[in-house]
Motif scaffolding. Sequence first.
Motif, mmCIF file in Angstrom:
data_model
loop_
_atom_site.group_PDB
_atom_site.id
_atom_site.type_symbol
_atom_site.label_atom_id
_atom_site.label_comp_id
_atom_site.label_asym_id
_atom_site.label_seq_id
_atom_site.Cartn_x
_atom_site.Cartn_y
_atom_site.Cartn_z
ATOM 1 N N MET A 1 0.796 -1.216 0.000
ATOM 2 C CA MET A 1 0.000 0.000 0.000
ATOM 3 C C MET A 1 0.835 1.276 0.000
ATOM 4 N N ASP A 2 0.656 2.086 -1.040
ATOM 5 C CA ASP A 2 1.201 3.440 -1.027
ATOM 6 C C ASP A 2 0.372 4.252 -0.033
ATOM 7 N N LEU A 3 0.950 5.293 0.551
ATOM 8 C CA LEU A 3 0.202 6.076 1.531
ATOM 9 C C LEU A 3 -0.387 7.366 0.960
ATOM 10 N N LEU A 4 0.353 8.042 0.092
ATOM 11 C CA LEU A 4 -0.121 9.310 -0.448
ATOM 12 C C LEU A 4 -0.703 9.089 -1.838
ATOM 13 N N MET A 5 -2.054 9.107 -1.923
ATOM 14 C CA MET A 5 -2.739 8.854 -3.191
ATOM 15 C C MET A 5 -3.967 9.742 -3.290
ATOM 16 N N VAL B 1 1.055 -4.048 3.897
ATOM 17 C CA VAL B 1 2.413 -3.532 4.098
ATOM 18 C C VAL B 1 2.498 -2.179 3.411
ATOM 19 N N ALA B 2 2.772 -1.137 4.179
ATOM 20 C CA ALA B 2 2.901 0.203 3.617
ATOM 21 C C ALA B 2 4.240 0.334 2.901
ATOM 22 N N TYR C 1 6.164 -1.470 7.300
ATOM 23 C CA TYR C 1 6.333 -0.103 6.818
ATOM 24 C C TYR C 1 7.692 -0.026 6.139
ATOM 25 N N LEU C 2 7.674 0.079 4.812
ATOM 26 C CA LEU C 2 8.903 0.123 4.031
ATOM 27 C C LEU C 2 8.994 1.441 3.266
ATOM 28 N N GLU D 1 13.911 -6.831 0.100
ATOM 29 C CA GLU D 1 13.320 -6.416 1.376
ATOM 30 C C GLU D 1 11.805 -6.401 1.280
ATOM 31 N N VAL D 2 11.292 -6.015 0.129
ATOM 32 C CA VAL D 2 9.850 -6.007 -0.071
ATOM 33 C C VAL D 2 9.310 -7.428 -0.003
ATOM 34 N N VAL D 3 9.985 -8.338 -0.664
ATOM 35 C CA VAL D 3 9.558 -9.743 -0.640
ATOM 36 C C VAL D 3 9.639 -10.293 0.777
#
Length: 226
Positions: free
Chosen positions: A64-68, A90-91, A112-113, A121-123
């Motif tokens: 999930m992106d936060l700023l949209m 996962v942000a 939170y990445l 790291e994302v995986v």
Amino acid sequence: MDDPEISIRVFLVDDHAVVRTGLAAYLDTETDVDVIGVASNGRQALDELAVLASNGGAPDVVLMDLLMPEMDGIATTSAIKARWPEVEVVAVTSFVEEQQIRGALEAGAAGYLLKDADAAEVVDAIRAAVAGEVRLDPVAAKALTASLRAPKDGSAALTGREREVVLSIAHGNTNRQIAKALGVSERTARTHVSNILAKLGLTSRTQAAMWAVREGLVSAQGDGPP
């Protein structure tokens, strides 16, 4: 997700097409990850997830992106956890402000990445979320730790066993590790965690860990009582 034949179903939400395309391309190279859909904003994500869920195909993890536009990531995360609590979020964002970090975690995010994180790291965060663990970018973790100075409020009374479980959660232990430490089945450990979240009015293990810090059960570094 211990069976290597079972893929982790992932849904991507980001308003930048290049980010969605790049993440999808990388994740598709992982044998245990299956990208099942994408959305460019929160409202579209909820609509798409509703269709997937109605067909029995809800994702395991949402990146999930936060700023949209339309609906931001924090509001979307909260809505997802309310409607589909079994779906982990996962942000993945460019922001490290404490308010954003806390907002995402309190909404129910399991990680939170930052967008400059390595693809590996994302995986790792995706796999951790499915395993009931939390992954925080070190910079985000530092910002969050510095903010956890709230006084104890004694807002909930837990049993001795429930306090043991909360301590284990705060130290990052999985349900399997909690079960082994307590000498109970993994199902019983899951039940304890669910009961604790319900009693405290929380929606995620991350929130339970934050509660333990605020109550003084563990230090902000998670290494025991302060």
